[in-house]
Design a protein around this motif. Structure first.
Motif, PDB file in Angstrom:
ATOM      1  N   UNK A 179      37.076 -33.761 -65.689  1.00 45.23           N
ATOM      2  CA  UNK A 179      38.293 -33.982 -64.696  1.00 45.23           C
ATOM      3  C   UNK A 179      38.780 -32.600 -63.893  1.00 45.23           C
ATOM      4  N   UNK A 180      38.434 -31.502 -64.780  1.00 44.86           N
ATOM      5  CA  UNK A 180      38.748 -30.387 -63.871  1.00 44.86           C
ATOM      6  C   UNK A 180      37.868 -29.996 -62.933  1.00 44.86           C
ATOM      7  N   UNK A 181      36.414 -30.175 -62.857  1.00 46.34           N
ATOM      8  CA  UNK A 181      35.582 -30.306 -61.877  1.00 46.34           C
ATOM      9  C   UNK A 181      36.024 -31.006 -60.705  1.00 46.34           C
ATOM     10  N   UNK A 182      36.639 -32.463 -61.212  1.00 42.93           N
ATOM     11  CA  UNK A 182      36.936 -33.311 -60.048  1.00 42.93           C
ATOM     12  C   UNK A 182      38.262 -32.854 -59.337  1.00 42.93           C
ATOM     13  N   UNK A 183      39.163 -32.326 -60.050  1.00 43.25           N
ATOM     14  CA  UNK A 183      40.418 -31.704 -59.409  1.00 43.25           C
ATOM     15  C   UNK A 183      39.921 -30.673 -58.487  1.00 43.25           C
ATOM     16  N   UNK A 184      39.305 -29.841 -58.932  1.00 46.67           N
ATOM     17  CA  UNK A 184      39.095 -28.391 -58.241  1.00 46.67           C
ATOM     18  C   UNK A 184      38.332 -28.948 -56.858  1.00 46.67           C
ATOM     19  N   UNK A 185      37.456 -29.926 -57.031  1.00 41.97           N
ATOM     20  CA  UNK A 185      36.620 -30.381 -55.762  1.00 41.97           C
ATOM     21  C   UNK A 185      37.694 -30.898 -54.859  1.00 41.97           C
ATOM     22  N   UNK A 186      38.446 -31.712 -55.373  1.00 48.12           N
ATOM     23  CA  UNK A 186      39.511 -32.539 -54.341  1.00 48.12           C
ATOM     24  C   UNK A 186      40.768 -31.713 -54.057  1.00 48.12           C
ATOM     25  N   UNK A 187      40.608 -30.282 -54.477  1.00 51.96           N
ATOM     26  CA  UNK A 187      41.653 -29.359 -53.983  1.00 51.96           C
ATOM     27  C   UNK A 187      40.771 -28.343 -53.136  1.00 51.96           C
ATOM     28  N   UNK A 188      39.338 -28.676 -52.879  1.00 50.03           N
ATOM     29  CA  UNK A 188      38.836 -28.072 -51.899  1.00 50.03           C
ATOM     30  C   UNK A 188      38.147 -26.724 -52.269  1.00 50.03           C
ATOM     31  N   UNK A 221      32.796 -26.813 -52.325  1.00 50.40           N
ATOM     32  CA  UNK A 221      32.302 -27.683 -51.117  1.00 50.40           C
ATOM     33  C   UNK A 221      30.822 -28.030 -51.448  1.00 50.40           C
ATOM     34  N   UNK A 222      29.975 -28.444 -50.503  1.00 49.43           N
ATOM     35  CA  UNK A 222      28.668 -29.184 -50.772  1.00 49.43           C
ATOM     36  C   UNK A 222      27.622 -27.755 -51.311  1.00 49.43           C
ATOM     37  N   UNK A 223      28.079 -26.682 -50.684  1.00 49.07           N
ATOM     38  CA  UNK A 223      27.162 -25.519 -50.851  1.00 49.07           C
ATOM     39  C   UNK A 223      27.553 -24.957 -52.492  1.00 49.07           C
ATOM     40  N   UNK A 224      28.790 -25.050 -52.849  1.00 50.06           N
ATOM     41  CA  UNK A 224      29.152 -24.810 -54.149  1.00 50.06           C
ATOM     42  C   UNK A 224      28.603 -25.730 -55.266  1.00 50.06           C
ATOM     43  N   UNK A 225      28.593 -26.966 -54.874  1.00 45.92           N
ATOM     44  CA  UNK A 225      27.780 -27.661 -55.991  1.00 45.92           C
ATOM     45  C   UNK A 225      26.019 -27.623 -56.003  1.00 45.92           C
ATOM     46  N   UNK A 239      31.502 -29.487 -65.045  1.00 49.79           N
ATOM     47  CA  UNK A 239      32.068 -29.107 -63.548  1.00 49.79           C
ATOM     48  C   UNK A 239      31.403 -29.823 -62.689  1.00 49.79           C
ATOM     49  N   UNK A 240      29.891 -29.648 -62.480  1.00 49.07           N
ATOM     50  CA  UNK A 240      28.946 -30.325 -61.677  1.00 49.07           C
ATOM     51  C   UNK A 240      29.427 -31.824 -61.634  1.00 49.07           C
TER      52      UNK A 240
END
Length: 302
Positions: free
Chosen positions: A4-13, A16-20, A196-197
């Motif tokens: 859920x933390x990974x999801x929320x942080x991705x949603x909050x930008x 990005x694709x490079x981070x993933x 997180x991934x």
């Protein structure tokens, strides 16, 4: 919570694709190999490690049977022509690292690691040979088989870390304490970064793209019904450790491999179909895995 933390942080930008991609590289090429070396040299003996190698026959046999079953279901369920290779590959291979490893570590502790790695060896070998060939059949971009590339994929950093750990134990080689400490610290990144991934992957794939049709229901049945049921039938009557049976059943029911969309994109197959199946199986696993945990811990597996 970590997903859920990974999801929320991705949603909050934040990601990005490079981070993933960076997180995936950190886990598979740095953290996981260090985790293998640290855990194997600390918790296992040569005798115990050697005793697990014959257990490779169970995941290999299970995946070959699933391959045959998928070929039958393709005709029975009338799977789309352009999805058949992906369907078979996703039906028989599971996500044994990003979800399988942390789930088994949380449930059974470090004692389950040899069995997790035995299943991983079978799974990664079959995916990067048979699985990739199946996905390539769907694609418009044909590429000649490369033994060098295939071996590089099979002998990936996690597997090499496992091999190094095993060799250190077999030959009674003691690494300096500061190196083992470093491996322990770096290896500690494996589980949280993996979670997180998965959260990032779910957010980026888009829950709104989830849909149920024949092509997706077939893969879902393979991952969460046929695979664990078949593995249970294979290991239940065998005189092998209970922990091995429990780990193999859980590993067999993991979601679709996160590599599937990457390979589909490489060969110009239906990348979106593969990404959606990764999302659907990962989301459903949040409900399926706790149920399987109760099953394997219930005392029925003996």
């Amino acid at each position: 919570m970590m997903i859920a933390i990974g999801y929320m942080l991705s949603w909050r930008k934040w990601f990005d694709e490079q981070s993933s991609r960076l997180i995936a590289k950190l886990v598979t090429q740095i953290a996981l190999p260090a985790y293998m070396i640290s855990t194997i040299t600390h918790d296992f003996t040569a005798k115990r490690l050697l005793s697990t190698l014959p257990d490779l026959r169970f995941p290999v046999l299970s995946m070959l049977i699933l391959f045959a079953l998928a070929a039958v279901l393709i005709r029975v369920m009338q799977i789309k022509e352009e999805h058949r290779g992906l369907f078979e590959s996703m039906f028989l291979n599971s996500n044994t690292v990003f979800i399988g490893l942390p789930v088994n570590m949380a449930l059974f502790g470090n004692q389950s690691l040899p069995y997790v790695l035995v299943y991983y060896m079978a799974n990664t070998t079959i995916f990067w040979t048979l699985g990739v060939w199946l996905i390539q059949r769907d694609g418009t971009h044909k590429q000649a088989f490369s033994l060098k590339t295939t071996l590089e994929k099979i002998f990936s950093p996690p597997l090499l870390g496992f091999i190094v750990g095993v060799l250190l134990v077999l030959f009674h080689i003691q690494l300096p304490q500061f190196i083992l400490t470093d491996c322990s610290y770096i290896g500690g990144l494996t589980i949280p970064l993996s979670m997180f991934f998965i959260g990032i992957a779910i957010q980026r794939a888009g829950i709104q793209n989830v849909s149920l049709n024949r092509d997706s229901l077939g893969v879902l049945s393979g991952r969460f019904i046929f695979a664990p049921l078949l593995m249970t039938l294979l290991v239940l009557p065998m005189p092998v450790p209970i922990l091995m049976k429990q780990v193999f059943i859980l590993q067999s029911a993991m979601p679709v491999m996160t590599n599937a969309p990457v390979v589909a994109k490489l060969y110009h197959a239906d990348e979106q179909y593969a990404a959606i199946m990764v999302t659907e199986t990962t989301l459903l696993s949040l409900a399926v895995i706790p149920l399987l945990m109760m099953f394997v811990k219930s005392g029925f597996i003996t």
